[in-house]
Design an enzyme around this catalytic site. Sequence first.
Site, PDB file in Angstrom:
ATOM      1  N   HIS A 163       0.849  -1.198   0.000  1.00  0.00           N
ATOM      2  CA  HIS A 163       0.000   0.000   0.000  1.00  0.00           C
ATOM      3  C   HIS A 163       0.876   1.236   0.000  1.00  0.00           C
ATOM      4  O   HIS A 163       1.985   1.225   0.518  1.00  0.00           O
ATOM      5  CB  HIS A 163      -0.920   0.006   1.219  1.00  0.00           C
ATOM      6  CG  HIS A 163      -0.208  -0.235   2.514  1.00  0.00           C
ATOM      7  ND1 HIS A 163       0.141  -1.489   2.935  1.00  0.00           N
ATOM      8  CD2 HIS A 163       0.248   0.623   3.451  1.00  0.00           C
ATOM      9  CE1 HIS A 163       0.777  -1.402   4.093  1.00  0.00           C
ATOM     10  NE2 HIS A 163       0.867  -0.130   4.424  1.00  0.00           N
ATOM     11  N   HIS A 222       1.000   5.193   1.282  1.00  0.00           N
ATOM     12  CA  HIS A 222       0.434   6.178   2.202  1.00  0.00           C
ATOM     13  C   HIS A 222       0.481   7.553   1.540  1.00  0.00           C
ATOM     14  O   HIS A 222       1.509   7.924   0.961  1.00  0.00           O
ATOM     15  CB  HIS A 222       1.298   6.297   3.467  1.00  0.00           C
ATOM     16  CG  HIS A 222       1.327   5.085   4.329  1.00  0.00           C
ATOM     17  ND1 HIS A 222       0.522   4.938   5.433  1.00  0.00           N
ATOM     18  CD2 HIS A 222       2.086   3.960   4.273  1.00  0.00           C
ATOM     19  CE1 HIS A 222       0.795   3.782   6.038  1.00  0.00           C
ATOM     20  NE2 HIS A 222       1.741   3.169   5.350  1.00  0.00           N
TER      21      HIS A 222
HETATM   22  P1  AMP Z   1       2.046   0.040   7.241  1.00  0.00           P
HETATM   23  O1  AMP Z   1       2.451   0.176   8.675  1.00  0.00           O
HETATM   24  O2  AMP Z   1       2.865   0.811   6.265  1.00  0.00           O
HETATM   25  O3  AMP Z   1       1.908  -1.414   6.902  1.00  0.00           O
HETATM   26  O4  AMP Z   1       0.619   0.719   7.134  1.00  0.00           O
HETATM   27  C1  AMP Z   1      -0.559   0.085   7.491  1.00  0.00           C
HETATM   28  C2  AMP Z   1      -1.560   1.179   7.698  1.00  0.00           C
HETATM   29  O5  AMP Z   1      -2.821   0.598   7.715  1.00  0.00           O
HETATM   30  C3  AMP Z   1      -1.381   1.928   9.020  1.00  0.00           C
HETATM   31  O6  AMP Z   1      -1.211   3.303   8.750  1.00  0.00           O
HETATM   32  C4  AMP Z   1      -2.673   1.636   9.763  1.00  0.00           C
HETATM   33  O7  AMP Z   1      -3.104   2.753  10.490  1.00  0.00           O
HETATM   34  C5  AMP Z   1      -3.611   1.290   8.648  1.00  0.00           C
HETATM   35  N1  AMP Z   1      -4.719   0.408   8.959  1.00  0.00           N
HETATM   36  C6  AMP Z   1      -4.686  -0.733   9.680  1.00  0.00           C
HETATM   37  N2  AMP Z   1      -5.906  -1.315   9.700  1.00  0.00           N
HETATM   38  C7  AMP Z   1      -6.719  -0.524   8.949  1.00  0.00           C
HETATM   39  C8  AMP Z   1      -8.097  -0.582   8.588  1.00  0.00           C
HETATM   40  N3  AMP Z   1      -8.901  -1.573   8.994  1.00  0.00           N
HETATM   41  N4  AMP Z   1      -8.599   0.408   7.807  1.00  0.00           N
HETATM   42  C9  AMP Z   1      -7.814   1.420   7.395  1.00  0.00           C
HETATM   43  N5  AMP Z   1      -6.514   1.530   7.702  1.00  0.00           N
HETATM   44  C10 AMP Z   1      -5.962   0.585   8.475  1.00  0.00           C
END
Ligand code: AMP
Length: 145
Positions: free
Chosen positions: A107, A109
């Site tokens: 993903h 950001h």
């Molecule tokens: P990463 O740490 O780069 O893997 O980013 C994962 C992101 O997903 C983090 O910023 C979390 O806040 C976000 N996240 C986790 N669960 C959810 C969810 N159910 N819906 C939206 N964002 C989420």
Amino acid sequence: MSLHGQYDDQNIFAQIIRGEAPCYTLYEDEHVLAFLDVFPQSYGHTLVIPKRSAARNILEIDADSLSKMMVVVQKLTAVLVAELAPVGVQVAQFNGAPAGQTVFHIHMHIVPRFEGEALAVHAGGKAEPQALAALQARLLQRMAG
Ligand code: AMP
């Protein structure tokens, strides 16, 4: 589960893609889904993911899926800038837990930055559902206009 390993199709983003878990959708097409981060590091923190690629990180994603995702990243960055008027925007992507990755479906950001405002803790406090829904409506309206 870190830089090297197997894709787990029970990860939360895979569940969101399948409609098994909810999200605050901002954009969706055949290949790409974008939604609000529910633990936002700033107001407007948005995530963009490929829907058809079972890739955990940048090493695994095919070039076509990566390109399609990045086109949406650019479009949504423009929407966030137009609607929220940040003074800067971070576009970031983490590979492996030591690099900060917590969800193992690739993903991007998009994190708007506002004057004098520090980032909230990564994957930290959950935003209020009403605030997320209001922000979603605002951004969808901007895209419709
Ligand atoms: P990463 O740490 O780069 O893997 O980013 C994962 C992101 O997903 C983090 O910023 C979390 O806040 C976000 N996240 C986790 N669960 C959810 C969810 N159910 N819906 C939206 N964002 C989420």
